[in-house]
Design an enzyme around this catalytic site. Structure first.
Site, PDB file in Angstrom:
ATOM      1  N   LYS A  69      -6.864   1.907   0.880  1.00 51.21           N
ATOM      2  CA  LYS A  69      -7.127   2.700  -0.702  1.00 51.21           C
ATOM      3  C   LYS A  69      -8.296   3.982  -0.019  1.00 51.21           C
ATOM      4  O   LYS A  69      -8.834   4.688  -0.750  1.00 51.21           O
ATOM      5  CB  LYS A  69      -8.115   1.767  -0.676  1.00 51.21           C
ATOM      6  N   SER A 126      -0.004  -4.188   2.442  1.00 55.51           N
ATOM      7  CA  SER A 126      -1.692  -3.088   2.505  1.00 55.51           C
ATOM      8  C   SER A 126      -3.076  -3.047   2.310  1.00 55.51           C
ATOM      9  O   SER A 126      -3.498  -2.120   1.756  1.00 55.51           O
ATOM     10  CB  SER A 126      -1.211  -2.754   0.754  1.00 55.51           C
TER      11      SER A 126
END
Length: 406
Positions: free
Chosen positions: A56, A306
């Site tokens: 992110k 992720s």
């Protein structure tokens, strides 16, 4: 009619320059156990080792670094279950911008503590990311703060796409790239980078089957909201795809598949046990898809991990769930004679079969039992599905009446 911005390879390459010294180039590791399973090479793109524990920071910093001085002075606001929150908080700290983050109730404590540790103010609202996002938008309207959307902005998609540039550089022979998919920012960016550079590579999105908005949305040609969601993979529990990533996904992504909660927990445990990598449920879905689709997977393949931000208490529950899914825990009901030595003989049989007894509960009140019988509920630890089947078969061969609840 509003024109949806299109993210280009040039946008992603520009973001890569911007992120130099900010986001790290995460490792690409071959997974020998996965490679052995699918009889070909599988590599893991370890974004769980990125700064803040997920990809992110790539999108958050790209977006926020391009704010005007006036926008920076007004501060930023975001909505997140935790990973985007940390990316926004760190980017805000690095750029000298005040940040407020709305989190859904029950957001993982490590993500909460890390977000506050980077200096952001955290406000809880709603039970999902979508509900938190509604409140974040209202906060932006009230205060003038700039909303840093978790996935629905060209700069966010471009920043996340820098992961795709690294994948092509680190795994030039890849035939398939599997990407966790929630709102779509990560896969939209990765797919744009990968397909522009290597159009022959197959890009596959992976969603939790109980929070999968993309299959229906792609079928209808526009984002469609889910009525309900229920998944352990909170990081990809997004009820409605973003307009910006949807455009790139519709153009570049070959397929979106779904995986069950059992597959996710199994993948998480295997990553911990075999790869020595701590990965959160959302971060493990690409590996779950490799496990589920091993027979048809185009190889070599890259599975993107992720994120790795998982609450230790939740991790303990997930490990138990994953071990049960892998057949490592076995629950049995066994009838034995209600006389001295009956239970001891059963336990000897289990020991000889190599099963470890975790719990024993006696049941004498059932109307289906005869007066000289007792039913024993057993919780066992085994070496896997094959061993569990061997244990059950051995007990039945020795005359025990065995049932497997559920």
């Amino acid at each position: 009619m509003t024109t949806i911005p299109r993210v280009t390879l040039a946008d992603i390459e520009s973001a890569a320059t911007l992120l130099g010294g900010v986001a790290i180039r995460t490792p690409m590791e071959e997974s020998r156990w996965l490679s052995s399973l699918v009889k070909g090479t599988v590599q893991l793109k370890c974004e769980n080792l990125q700064r803040t524990g997920s990809f992110k920071i790539r999108g958050a910093y790209t977006r926020m670094s391009r704010l005007t001085e006036d926008e920076r002075a007004r501060g930023v606001v975001a909505a997140s279950a935790g990973n985007h929150a940390q990316g926004v908080a760190l980017a805000a700290q690095m750029l000298g911008i005040s940040a407020t983050v709305f989190m859904p109730d029950g957001a993982p404590i490590p993500k909460l503590n890390a977000t506050r540790g980077y200096g952001a103010e955290v406000v809880f609202h709603g039970s999902t990311i979508d509900e938190a996002l509604v409140e974040a938008l209202a906060f932006a309207d009230r205060t003038g703060a700039v909303l840093i959307h978790p996935f629905d902005h060209p700069d966010i998609v471009a920043g996340q796409g820098t992961c795709g540039l690294e994948i092509i550089e680190q795994a030039p022979q890849a035939a398939t790239v599997l990407v966790p998919t929630g709102g779509g920012g990560l896969i939209a960016g990765i797919a744009t980078a990968v397909k522009e550079l290597r159009p022959d590579v197959r890009v596959v999105g992976v969603q939790a089957e109980q929070a999968a908005a993309y299959p229906a949305s792609l079928a209808q040609g526009h984002p469609v909201a889910l009525a309900t969601m229920n998944t352990m993979a909170d990081g990809i529990a997004v009820g409605r795809p973003g307009e910006v990533p949807f455009r790139s996904i519709a153009e570049y992504v070959d397929e979106v598949v779904t995986v069950s909660e059992e597959s996710i927990s199994r993948a998480l445990v295997l990553l911990l046990e075999r790869a020595k990598l701590v990965v959160e449920p959302a971060g493990a879905v690409a590996v779950a898809a490799v496990l589920d689709h091993a027979a048809t997977l185009r190889l070599p393949a890259v599975a993107v991990l992720s994120g790795g931000n998982v609450d230790p208490l939740l991790l303990g529950k997930l490990i138990r769930h994953g071990m049960a899914s892998a057949g490592r825990y076995l629950q049995l009901r066994v009838r034995i004679p209600d006389r001295p030595g009956g239970l001891a003989r059963l336990l000897v049989e289990l020991a000889d079969a190599g099963a470890n007894v975790l719990e024993v509960v006696h049941e004498r009140l059932s109307t289906t039992l005869s007066v000289d019988e007792v039913e024993v509920l057993l919780q066992l630890e085994t070496r896997g599905t094959d061993h569990a089947e061997t244990v059950v078969a051995r007990l039945r061969e020795h005359g025990y009446r065995v049932e497997q609840p559920g």
